[in-house]
Design a protein around this motif. Structure first.
Motif, mmCIF file in Angstrom:
data_model
loop_
_atom_site.group_PDB
_atom_site.id
_atom_site.type_symbol
_atom_site.label_atom_id
_atom_site.label_comp_id
_atom_site.label_asym_id
_atom_site.label_seq_id
_atom_site.Cartn_x
_atom_site.Cartn_y
_atom_site.Cartn_z
ATOM 1 N N ARG A 8 45.674 -8.575 -11.608
ATOM 2 C CA ARG A 8 44.531 -9.051 -12.701
ATOM 3 C C ARG A 8 43.999 -10.356 -12.013
ATOM 4 N N LEU A 9 45.819 -11.156 -11.702
ATOM 5 C CA LEU A 9 45.080 -13.077 -11.958
ATOM 6 C C LEU A 9 44.431 -12.783 -10.126
ATOM 7 N N LYS A 10 45.284 -11.973 -9.199
ATOM 8 C CA LYS A 10 44.643 -11.861 -7.957
ATOM 9 C C LYS A 10 43.146 -11.751 -7.342
ATOM 10 N N ASP A 11 42.663 -10.340 -8.164
ATOM 11 C CA ASP A 11 41.562 -10.241 -8.000
ATOM 12 C C ASP A 11 40.720 -10.883 -8.829
ATOM 13 N N SER A 12 41.001 -11.993 -9.994
ATOM 14 C CA SER A 12 39.905 -12.769 -10.535
ATOM 15 C C SER A 12 39.936 -14.074 -9.343
ATOM 16 N N GLY A 13 40.547 -14.069 -8.618
ATOM 17 C CA GLY A 13 41.036 -15.560 -8.110
ATOM 18 C C GLY A 13 41.260 -16.620 -8.487
ATOM 19 N N ASN A 14 42.321 -16.609 -9.042
ATOM 20 C CA ASN A 14 43.305 -17.594 -9.857
ATOM 21 C C ASN A 14 44.880 -17.834 -10.265
ATOM 22 N N LEU A 15 45.818 -16.609 -8.535
ATOM 23 C CA LEU A 15 46.757 -16.736 -8.600
ATOM 24 C C LEU A 15 47.310 -17.518 -8.555
ATOM 25 N N ALA A 16 47.763 -17.876 -8.566
ATOM 26 C CA ALA A 16 48.664 -19.838 -7.914
ATOM 27 C C ALA A 16 50.250 -19.412 -7.052
ATOM 28 N N PHE A 17 50.256 -19.899 -5.575
ATOM 29 C CA PHE A 17 51.653 -19.262 -5.392
ATOM 30 C C PHE A 17 53.038 -19.682 -5.611
ATOM 31 N N GLY A 18 52.688 -20.268 -7.519
ATOM 32 C CA GLY A 18 54.067 -20.569 -8.122
ATOM 33 C C GLY A 18 54.644 -19.194 -9.058
ATOM 34 N N GLN A 19 52.805 -18.094 -9.194
ATOM 35 C CA GLN A 19 53.134 -17.487 -9.836
ATOM 36 C C GLN A 19 53.779 -16.345 -9.168
ATOM 37 N N ILE A 20 53.297 -16.038 -7.716
ATOM 38 C CA ILE A 20 53.998 -15.559 -6.801
ATOM 39 C C ILE A 20 55.517 -15.299 -6.988
ATOM 40 N N SER A 21 56.074 -16.783 -6.676
ATOM 41 C CA SER A 21 56.904 -16.843 -6.670
ATOM 42 C C SER A 21 57.799 -16.118 -8.035
ATOM 43 N N VAL A 22 57.566 -16.295 -9.224
ATOM 44 C CA VAL A 22 57.720 -15.687 -10.147
ATOM 45 C C VAL A 22 58.330 -14.564 -10.157
ATOM 46 N N GLY A 23 57.031 -13.142 -9.718
ATOM 47 C CA GLY A 23 57.307 -11.758 -9.361
ATOM 48 C C GLY A 23 58.239 -11.565 -8.151
ATOM 49 N N LYS A 24 58.270 -11.710 -7.399
ATOM 50 C CA LYS A 24 58.722 -11.336 -5.927
ATOM 51 C C LYS A 24 59.780 -12.513 -6.766
ATOM 52 N N LEU A 25 60.523 -13.030 -7.275
ATOM 53 C CA LEU A 25 62.283 -13.991 -7.418
ATOM 54 C C LEU A 25 62.698 -12.427 -8.655
ATOM 55 N N ASN A 26 62.033 -12.456 -9.853
ATOM 56 C CA ASN A 26 62.720 -11.467 -11.152
ATOM 57 C C ASN A 26 62.131 -10.109 -10.389
ATOM 58 N N ASN A 27 60.901 -9.165 -10.089
ATOM 59 C CA ASN A 27 61.125 -8.337 -9.352
ATOM 60 C C ASN A 27 62.170 -7.608 -8.980
ATOM 61 N N VAL A 28 62.364 -8.604 -7.373
ATOM 62 C CA VAL A 28 63.423 -7.663 -6.915
ATOM 63 C C VAL A 28 64.819 -8.039 -7.889
ATOM 64 N N ARG A 29 64.883 -9.359 -8.348
ATOM 65 C CA ARG A 29 66.316 -9.199 -9.040
ATOM 66 C C ARG A 29 66.272 -8.477 -10.323
ATOM 67 N N GLU A 30 65.704 -7.633 -10.253
ATOM 68 C CA GLU A 30 65.639 -6.423 -11.460
ATOM 69 C C GLU A 30 65.195 -5.529 -10.872
ATOM 70 N N ALA A 31 64.944 -5.096 -10.087
ATOM 71 C CA ALA A 31 65.264 -3.744 -9.487
ATOM 72 C C ALA A 31 66.914 -3.890 -8.655
ATOM 73 N N ILE A 32 66.966 -4.977 -8.149
ATOM 74 C CA ILE A 32 68.672 -4.806 -8.035
ATOM 75 C C ILE A 32 69.844 -4.339 -8.463
ATOM 76 N N LYS A 33 69.111 -4.867 -9.782
ATOM 77 C CA LYS A 33 70.384 -4.903 -11.073
ATOM 78 C C LYS A 33 70.129 -3.047 -11.566
ATOM 79 N N ILE A 34 68.956 -2.345 -11.878
ATOM 80 C CA ILE A 34 68.996 -1.591 -12.087
ATOM 81 C C ILE A 34 69.492 -0.401 -11.067
ATOM 82 N N ALA A 35 68.898 -0.403 -9.881
ATOM 83 C CA ALA A 35 69.955 0.421 -9.055
ATOM 84 C C ALA A 35 71.370 0.544 -8.734
ATOM 85 N N SER A 36 72.062 -0.943 -9.210
ATOM 86 C CA SER A 36 73.387 -0.854 -9.305
ATOM 87 C C SER A 36 73.705 -0.379 -10.405
#
Length: 387
Positions: A308-336
Protein backbone atom coordinates in the motif's frame (compact mmCIF):
# COMPACT_ATOMS: atom_id res chain seq x y z
CA UNK A 1 -14.14 -29.05 11.87
CA UNK A 2 -10.72 -27.36 12.23
CA UNK A 3 -10.27 -23.84 10.91
CA UNK A 4 -8.03 -23.53 7.82
CA UNK A 5 -5.17 -21.04 7.58
CA UNK A 6 -7.15 -18.96 5.09
CA UNK A 7 -10.15 -18.90 7.42
CA UNK A 8 -8.08 -17.82 10.41
CA UNK A 9 -6.46 -15.07 8.36
CA UNK A 10 -7.85 -14.44 4.88
CA UNK A 11 -5.85 -11.89 2.92
CA UNK A 12 -8.84 -11.56 0.59
CA UNK A 13 -10.48 -9.44 3.30
CA UNK A 14 -7.81 -6.77 2.81
CA UNK A 15 -7.36 -6.57 -0.96
CA UNK A 16 -9.50 -5.32 -3.82
CA UNK A 17 -11.52 -7.59 -6.07
CA UNK A 18 -9.07 -7.00 -8.93
CA UNK A 19 -6.09 -7.85 -6.72
CA UNK A 20 -7.81 -11.02 -5.57
CA UNK A 21 -8.47 -11.99 -9.20
CA UNK A 22 -4.76 -11.68 -9.95
CA UNK A 23 -3.97 -13.86 -6.94
CA UNK A 24 -6.43 -16.59 -7.88
CA UNK A 25 -5.25 -16.58 -11.49
CA UNK A 26 -1.66 -17.00 -10.31
CA UNK A 27 -2.68 -19.72 -7.84
CA UNK A 28 -4.46 -21.71 -10.53
CA UNK A 29 -1.45 -21.50 -12.83
CA UNK A 30 1.05 -22.37 -10.09
CA UNK A 31 -0.95 -25.30 -8.76
CA UNK A 32 -2.04 -26.81 -12.09
CA UNK A 33 0.92 -26.10 -14.38
CA UNK A 34 3.94 -25.75 -12.08
CA UNK A 35 3.25 -27.91 -9.03
CA UNK A 36 2.89 -31.22 -10.93
CA UNK A 37 6.38 -30.92 -12.45
CA UNK A 38 8.41 -28.93 -9.91
CA UNK A 39 9.73 -31.83 -7.80
CA UNK A 40 11.10 -33.61 -10.86
CA UNK A 41 12.54 -30.38 -12.23
CA UNK A 42 14.31 -29.74 -8.91
CA UNK A 43 15.64 -33.30 -8.89
CA UNK A 44 16.93 -32.94 -12.45
CA UNK A 45 18.43 -29.47 -11.82
CA UNK A 46 16.23 -28.19 -14.65
CA UNK A 47 14.26 -24.99 -14.91
CA UNK A 48 10.71 -25.40 -16.27
CA UNK A 49 11.33 -22.39 -18.52
CA UNK A 50 8.87 -23.76 -21.06
CA UNK A 51 6.17 -22.29 -18.80
CA UNK A 52 7.47 -18.72 -19.03
CA UNK A 53 5.43 -17.84 -22.16
CA UNK A 54 2.33 -18.92 -20.22
CA UNK A 55 3.26 -16.48 -17.46
CA UNK A 56 3.45 -13.80 -20.14
CA UNK A 57 0.12 -14.89 -21.57
CA UNK A 58 -1.73 -14.10 -18.36
CA UNK A 59 0.13 -10.84 -17.94
CA UNK A 60 2.36 -11.28 -14.89
CA UNK A 61 5.62 -9.95 -16.40
CA UNK A 62 6.02 -6.27 -15.58
CA UNK A 63 2.41 -6.30 -14.44
CA UNK A 64 2.58 -3.19 -12.22
CA UNK A 65 4.10 -1.04 -14.97
CA UNK A 66 2.18 1.05 -17.48
CA UNK A 67 2.31 1.58 -21.23
CA UNK A 68 3.59 -0.80 -23.93
CA UNK A 69 0.64 -3.14 -23.35
CA UNK A 70 1.52 -3.61 -19.66
CA UNK A 71 -1.39 -4.14 -17.23
CA UNK A 72 -0.61 -1.30 -14.78
CA UNK A 73 -1.87 -3.46 -11.91
CA UNK A 74 -1.22 -2.51 -8.30
CA UNK A 75 1.95 -3.44 -6.46
CA UNK A 76 -0.21 -5.44 -4.06
CA UNK A 77 -1.56 -7.49 -6.99
CA UNK A 78 2.02 -8.21 -8.06
CA UNK A 79 2.93 -9.23 -4.52
CA UNK A 80 0.03 -11.68 -4.40
CA UNK A 81 1.17 -13.24 -7.69
CA UNK A 82 4.72 -13.56 -6.37
CA UNK A 83 3.38 -15.24 -3.22
CA UNK A 84 1.40 -17.82 -5.19
CA UNK A 85 4.38 -18.64 -7.40
CA UNK A 86 6.70 -19.07 -4.43
CA UNK A 87 4.16 -21.22 -2.63
CA UNK A 88 5.21 -23.80 -5.22
CA UNK A 89 8.87 -22.87 -5.71
CA UNK A 90 11.13 -19.91 -4.94
CA UNK A 91 13.10 -20.44 -8.12
CA UNK A 92 10.10 -19.90 -10.37
CA UNK A 93 9.16 -16.75 -8.49
CA UNK A 94 12.74 -15.62 -9.04
CA UNK A 95 12.20 -15.85 -12.81
CA UNK A 96 9.18 -13.56 -12.44
CA UNK A 97 11.37 -11.10 -10.55
CA UNK A 98 14.35 -11.22 -12.91
CA UNK A 99 12.21 -10.76 -15.99
CA UNK A 100 9.69 -8.26 -14.67
CA UNK A 101 11.14 -6.29 -11.77
CA UNK A 102 14.81 -6.23 -12.76
CA UNK A 103 15.24 -6.39 -16.53
CA UNK A 104 11.94 -4.90 -17.66
CA UNK A 105 12.08 -2.53 -14.72
CA UNK A 106 15.47 -1.19 -15.80
CA UNK A 107 14.32 -0.63 -19.37
CA UNK A 108 11.00 0.88 -18.25
CA UNK A 109 12.63 3.25 -15.72
CA UNK A 110 15.80 4.23 -17.53
CA UNK A 111 15.49 3.25 -21.19
CA UNK A 112 14.96 5.31 -24.31
CA UNK A 113 11.62 5.20 -26.09
CA UNK A 114 13.24 3.11 -28.80
CA UNK A 115 14.54 0.57 -26.25
CA UNK A 116 11.15 0.37 -24.58
CA UNK A 117 9.29 -0.15 -27.84
CA UNK A 118 11.78 -2.76 -29.01
CA UNK A 119 11.81 -4.94 -25.89
CA UNK A 120 8.98 -4.35 -23.42
CA UNK A 121 6.06 -5.73 -25.49
CA UNK A 122 7.94 -8.94 -26.35
CA UNK A 123 9.14 -9.34 -22.78
CA UNK A 124 5.63 -8.75 -21.45
CA UNK A 125 4.41 -11.67 -23.58
CA UNK A 126 7.28 -13.88 -22.47
CA UNK A 127 8.50 -14.11 -26.05
CA UNK A 128 11.81 -12.46 -25.14
CA UNK A 129 13.47 -13.42 -21.85
CA UNK A 130 15.88 -11.03 -20.18
CA UNK A 131 18.66 -11.02 -17.60
CA UNK A 132 19.96 -8.34 -15.24
CA UNK A 133 23.76 -8.41 -15.18
CA UNK A 134 24.99 -6.70 -12.02
CA UNK A 135 26.61 -9.14 -9.55
CA UNK A 136 30.26 -10.04 -10.11
CA UNK A 137 32.37 -12.90 -8.71
CA UNK A 138 34.52 -10.66 -6.49
CA UNK A 139 31.76 -8.22 -5.57
CA UNK A 140 28.82 -10.02 -4.05
CA UNK A 141 26.85 -7.52 -2.00
CA UNK A 142 29.18 -4.64 -2.92
CA UNK A 143 28.56 -3.77 -6.59
CA UNK A 144 30.78 -0.71 -6.25
CA UNK A 145 33.72 -3.09 -6.70
CA UNK A 146 32.51 -3.66 -10.26
CA UNK A 147 35.28 -4.59 -12.68
CA UNK A 148 33.24 -4.84 -15.88
CA UNK A 149 34.10 -1.89 -18.10
CA UNK A 150 32.52 -0.01 -20.98
CA UNK A 151 34.99 1.82 -23.21
CA UNK A 152 33.96 4.27 -25.92
CA UNK A 153 35.48 3.56 -29.33
CA UNK A 154 34.13 5.84 -32.02
CA UNK A 155 30.44 5.04 -32.50
CA UNK A 156 30.53 1.96 -30.27
CA UNK A 157 30.78 0.88 -26.66
CA UNK A 158 33.15 -2.00 -25.95
CA UNK A 159 32.32 -4.13 -22.89
CA UNK A 160 34.72 -6.42 -21.04
CA UNK A 161 34.22 -8.28 -17.78
CA UNK A 162 32.40 -11.08 -15.98
CA UNK A 163 29.19 -11.50 -14.00
CA UNK A 164 28.03 -14.31 -11.71
CA UNK A 165 24.74 -15.64 -10.35
CA UNK A 166 22.75 -14.05 -13.14
CA UNK A 167 19.20 -15.37 -13.37
CA UNK A 168 17.93 -16.54 -16.78
CA UNK A 169 21.33 -15.77 -18.33
CA UNK A 170 21.50 -18.90 -20.48
CA UNK A 171 18.07 -18.54 -22.12
CA UNK A 172 17.78 -14.77 -22.40
CA UNK A 173 17.36 -12.92 -25.67
CA UNK A 174 18.43 -9.64 -24.11
CA UNK A 175 20.33 -8.48 -21.07
CA UNK A 176 20.72 -5.28 -19.10
CA UNK A 177 24.44 -5.17 -18.35
CA UNK A 178 25.95 -2.81 -15.79
CA UNK A 179 29.51 -1.60 -16.37
CA UNK A 180 31.78 1.29 -15.40
CA UNK A 181 32.62 3.79 -18.10
CA UNK A 182 36.04 5.38 -18.53
CA UNK A 183 35.23 7.91 -15.80
CA UNK A 184 34.29 5.15 -13.36
CA UNK A 185 30.56 5.89 -13.56
CA UNK A 186 28.20 2.90 -13.55
CA UNK A 187 26.11 2.71 -16.73
CA UNK A 188 23.49 0.28 -18.00
CA UNK A 189 23.50 -1.24 -21.49
CA UNK A 190 20.81 -3.16 -23.34
CA UNK A 191 22.54 -6.07 -25.06
CA UNK A 192 21.01 -8.70 -27.38
CA UNK A 193 22.54 -12.01 -26.32
CA UNK A 194 23.54 -12.95 -29.88
CA UNK A 195 26.13 -10.16 -29.76
CA UNK A 196 29.63 -11.54 -30.55
CA UNK A 197 31.94 -11.83 -27.54
CA UNK A 198 29.19 -12.72 -25.06
CA UNK A 199 28.93 -16.16 -23.44
CA UNK A 200 26.68 -17.50 -20.69
CA UNK A 201 27.45 -20.71 -18.79
CA UNK A 202 24.94 -22.33 -16.45
CA UNK A 203 25.99 -22.82 -12.82
CA UNK A 204 25.30 -26.53 -12.42
CA UNK A 205 26.45 -27.55 -8.93
CA UNK A 206 23.67 -25.85 -6.94
CA UNK A 207 22.05 -27.48 -3.93
CA UNK A 208 19.45 -24.70 -3.83
CA UNK A 209 17.31 -23.12 -6.55
CA UNK A 210 17.81 -26.23 -8.65
CA UNK A 211 14.66 -25.52 -10.67
CA UNK A 212 15.98 -22.06 -11.51
CA UNK A 213 18.55 -20.78 -13.98
CA UNK A 214 21.67 -18.93 -12.80
CA UNK A 215 24.68 -18.31 -14.95
CA UNK A 216 28.23 -17.05 -15.21
CA UNK A 217 28.53 -14.39 -17.92
CA UNK A 218 31.61 -13.32 -19.83
CA UNK A 219 32.03 -10.25 -22.02
CA UNK A 220 35.08 -10.17 -24.29
CA UNK A 221 35.23 -7.06 -26.49
CA UNK A 222 31.45 -7.01 -26.80
CA UNK A 223 30.63 -4.16 -29.18
CA UNK A 224 27.36 -2.27 -28.82
CA UNK A 225 26.07 0.83 -30.60
CA UNK A 226 26.00 4.09 -28.70
CA UNK A 227 22.22 3.91 -28.36
CA UNK A 228 22.53 0.66 -26.39
CA UNK A 229 23.20 2.67 -23.24
CA UNK A 230 20.24 3.33 -20.93
CA UNK A 231 20.11 7.13 -21.22
CA UNK A 232 18.51 7.80 -17.82
CA UNK A 233 20.78 5.52 -15.76
CA UNK A 234 23.86 7.07 -14.20
CA UNK A 235 25.57 5.70 -11.11
CA UNK A 236 24.74 2.86 -8.75
CA UNK A 237 21.44 4.44 -7.76
CA UNK A 238 19.94 3.14 -11.02
CA UNK A 239 20.52 -0.61 -10.48
CA UNK A 240 19.69 -0.15 -6.78
CA UNK A 241 16.26 1.18 -7.76
CA UNK A 242 15.69 -2.02 -9.70
CA UNK A 243 16.94 -4.14 -6.81
CA UNK A 244 14.45 -2.45 -4.50
CA UNK A 245 11.65 -3.55 -6.82
CA UNK A 246 12.90 -7.13 -6.56
CA UNK A 247 13.32 -6.92 -2.78
CA UNK A 248 9.74 -5.77 -2.45
CA UNK A 249 8.56 -8.85 -4.37
CA UNK A 250 10.65 -11.09 -2.12
CA UNK A 251 8.84 -9.83 0.98
CA UNK A 252 5.64 -11.19 -0.53
CA UNK A 253 7.06 -14.26 -2.23
CA UNK A 254 8.63 -15.91 0.79
CA UNK A 255 5.28 -15.80 2.58
CA UNK A 256 4.10 -18.22 -0.09
CA UNK A 257 6.84 -20.69 0.81
CA UNK A 258 6.02 -20.18 4.49
CA UNK A 259 2.33 -20.82 3.86
CA UNK A 260 3.07 -24.02 1.96
CA UNK A 261 5.20 -25.34 4.83
CA UNK A 262 2.70 -24.27 7.47
CA UNK A 263 -0.19 -25.97 5.67
CA UNK A 264 1.77 -29.21 5.47
CA UNK A 265 2.69 -29.02 9.14
CA UNK A 266 -0.95 -28.53 10.15
CA UNK A 267 -2.09 -31.39 7.94
CA UNK A 268 0.54 -33.78 9.26
CA UNK A 269 -0.22 -32.81 12.85
CA UNK A 270 -3.73 -34.09 12.28
CA UNK A 271 -2.81 -37.35 10.54
CA UNK A 272 0.54 -38.40 12.04
CA UNK A 273 0.13 -40.41 15.25
CA UNK A 274 2.63 -41.12 18.01
CA UNK A 275 1.94 -42.83 21.31
CA UNK A 276 -1.58 -43.63 20.17
CA UNK A 277 -2.88 -40.18 19.16
CA UNK A 278 -2.33 -37.44 16.55
CA UNK A 279 0.65 -35.22 17.31
CA UNK A 280 -1.63 -32.22 16.79
CA UNK A 281 -3.20 -33.07 20.13
CA UNK A 282 0.09 -32.46 21.94
CA UNK A 283 0.51 -29.10 23.60
CA UNK A 284 4.03 -28.54 22.30
CA UNK A 285 2.96 -29.11 18.69
CA UNK A 286 0.01 -26.75 19.02
CA UNK A 287 2.31 -24.10 20.51
CA UNK A 288 4.72 -24.53 17.60
CA UNK A 289 1.93 -24.27 15.03
CA UNK A 290 0.55 -21.17 16.74
CA UNK A 291 3.95 -19.47 16.65
CA UNK A 292 4.42 -20.41 12.98
CA UNK A 293 1.02 -19.00 12.11
CA UNK A 294 1.66 -15.77 14.01
CA UNK A 295 4.85 -15.09 12.05
CA UNK A 296 3.16 -15.96 8.76
CA UNK A 297 0.27 -13.59 9.47
CA UNK A 298 2.56 -10.78 10.64
CA UNK A 299 4.79 -11.22 7.60
CA UNK A 300 1.85 -11.10 5.22
CA UNK A 301 0.44 -8.01 6.92
CA UNK A 302 3.86 -6.37 6.66
CA UNK A 303 4.04 -7.17 2.94
CA UNK A 304 0.55 -5.78 2.45
CA UNK A 305 1.49 -2.59 4.31
CA UNK A 306 4.58 -2.16 2.14
CA UNK A 307 2.46 -2.71 -0.97
CA UNK A 308 0.00 0.00 0.00
CA UNK A 309 2.90 2.37 0.72
CA UNK A 310 4.42 1.53 -2.66
CA UNK A 311 1.19 2.14 -4.53
CA UNK A 312 0.83 5.51 -2.81
CA UNK A 313 4.39 6.47 -3.72
CA UNK A 314 5.54 6.57 -0.09
CA UNK A 315 7.65 3.41 0.24
CA UNK A 316 11.21 4.13 1.41
CA UNK A 317 14.14 1.81 0.76
CA UNK A 318 14.71 1.33 4.49
CA UNK A 319 11.18 -0.02 4.78
CA UNK A 320 11.86 -2.47 1.96
CA UNK A 321 14.84 -3.74 3.94
CA UNK A 322 12.55 -4.34 6.92
CA UNK A 323 10.27 -6.45 4.74
CA UNK A 324 13.03 -8.43 3.08
CA UNK A 325 14.96 -9.09 6.30
CA UNK A 326 11.99 -10.01 8.46
CA UNK A 327 9.98 -12.07 6.04
CA UNK A 328 12.85 -14.17 4.70
CA UNK A 329 14.13 -14.78 8.22
CA UNK A 330 10.70 -15.86 9.47
CA UNK A 331 9.94 -17.97 6.39
CA UNK A 332 13.12 -19.95 7.04
CA UNK A 333 12.12 -20.47 10.66
CA UNK A 334 8.65 -21.64 9.63
CA UNK A 335 10.09 -24.07 7.09
CA UNK A 336 12.53 -25.44 9.64
CA UNK A 337 9.81 -25.94 12.24
CA UNK A 338 7.60 -27.64 9.65
CA UNK A 339 10.43 -30.03 8.85
CA UNK A 340 10.65 -30.91 12.52
CA UNK A 341 6.93 -31.56 12.81
CA UNK A 342 7.07 -33.85 9.78
CA UNK A 343 9.82 -35.86 11.45
CA UNK A 344 11.99 -37.99 9.20
CA UNK A 345 9.48 -37.63 6.35
CA UNK A 346 10.33 -33.94 6.30
CA UNK A 347 13.73 -34.57 4.74
CA UNK A 348 12.30 -36.63 1.85
CA UNK A 349 11.17 -35.42 -1.54
CA UNK A 350 7.68 -36.71 -0.75
CA UNK A 351 7.14 -33.27 0.76
CA UNK A 352 8.38 -29.87 -0.49
CA UNK A 353 9.61 -28.62 2.88
CA UNK A 354 13.33 -29.32 2.40
CA UNK A 355 13.12 -27.90 -1.12
CA UNK A 356 11.63 -24.71 0.31
CA UNK A 357 14.29 -24.62 3.03
CA UNK A 358 17.11 -24.98 0.53
CA UNK A 359 15.64 -22.39 -1.81
CA UNK A 360 15.07 -19.89 0.98
CA UNK A 361 18.76 -19.95 1.83
CA UNK A 362 19.37 -18.52 -1.65
CA UNK A 363 16.60 -15.95 -1.22
CA UNK A 364 18.24 -14.96 2.07
CA UNK A 365 21.49 -14.34 0.19
CA UNK A 366 20.46 -12.55 -3.00
CA UNK A 367 19.17 -8.96 -3.29
CA UNK A 368 21.07 -8.19 -0.09
CA UNK A 369 22.04 -10.57 2.70
CA UNK A 370 20.56 -10.35 6.20
CA UNK A 371 23.62 -8.39 7.27
CA UNK A 372 23.26 -5.84 4.46
CA UNK A 373 19.64 -5.15 5.38
CA UNK A 374 20.51 -4.94 9.08
CA UNK A 375 23.05 -2.26 8.20
CA UNK A 376 20.53 -0.41 6.02
CA UNK A 377 18.03 -0.36 8.89
CA UNK A 378 20.77 0.56 11.37
CA UNK A 379 21.78 3.49 9.18
CA UNK A 380 18.17 4.65 9.03
CA UNK A 381 17.88 4.49 12.83
CA UNK A 382 21.19 6.18 13.68
CA UNK A 383 22.01 8.29 10.67
CA UNK A 384 25.46 6.67 10.65
CA UNK A 385 26.65 4.35 7.89
CA UNK A 386 28.41 1.21 9.12
CA UNK A 387 29.12 -0.25 5.69
Amino acid sequence: MPTTIDQLFDVADYVTEEEREWQLKAREFAQTRLAPIIDQAFEENRSPSELLPEVGAFGAFGMYMDGYGLPNASSVAYGLVAMEFEAVDSGFRTALSVQGSLTMGAIHKFGSEEQKQQWLPAMRRGEAIGFFGLTEPQGGSDPNTMLTTARREGEEWVLNGTKRWIGLGTIAAVGVVWAKDEEGVVRGFVMPTDTPGFTATAIANKLSMRASLQADLEFVDVRLPLNAMLPKAKGLSAPFECLNEARYGIAWGVMGAARSCLELAVERSQTREVFGSPIGGKQIIQAQLADMFLEYEKGLLLALHLGRLKDSGNLAFGQISVGKLNNVREAIKIASQARSILGGDGITSDFPVMRHMANLESVRTYEGTDEVHQLVIGRELTGISAF
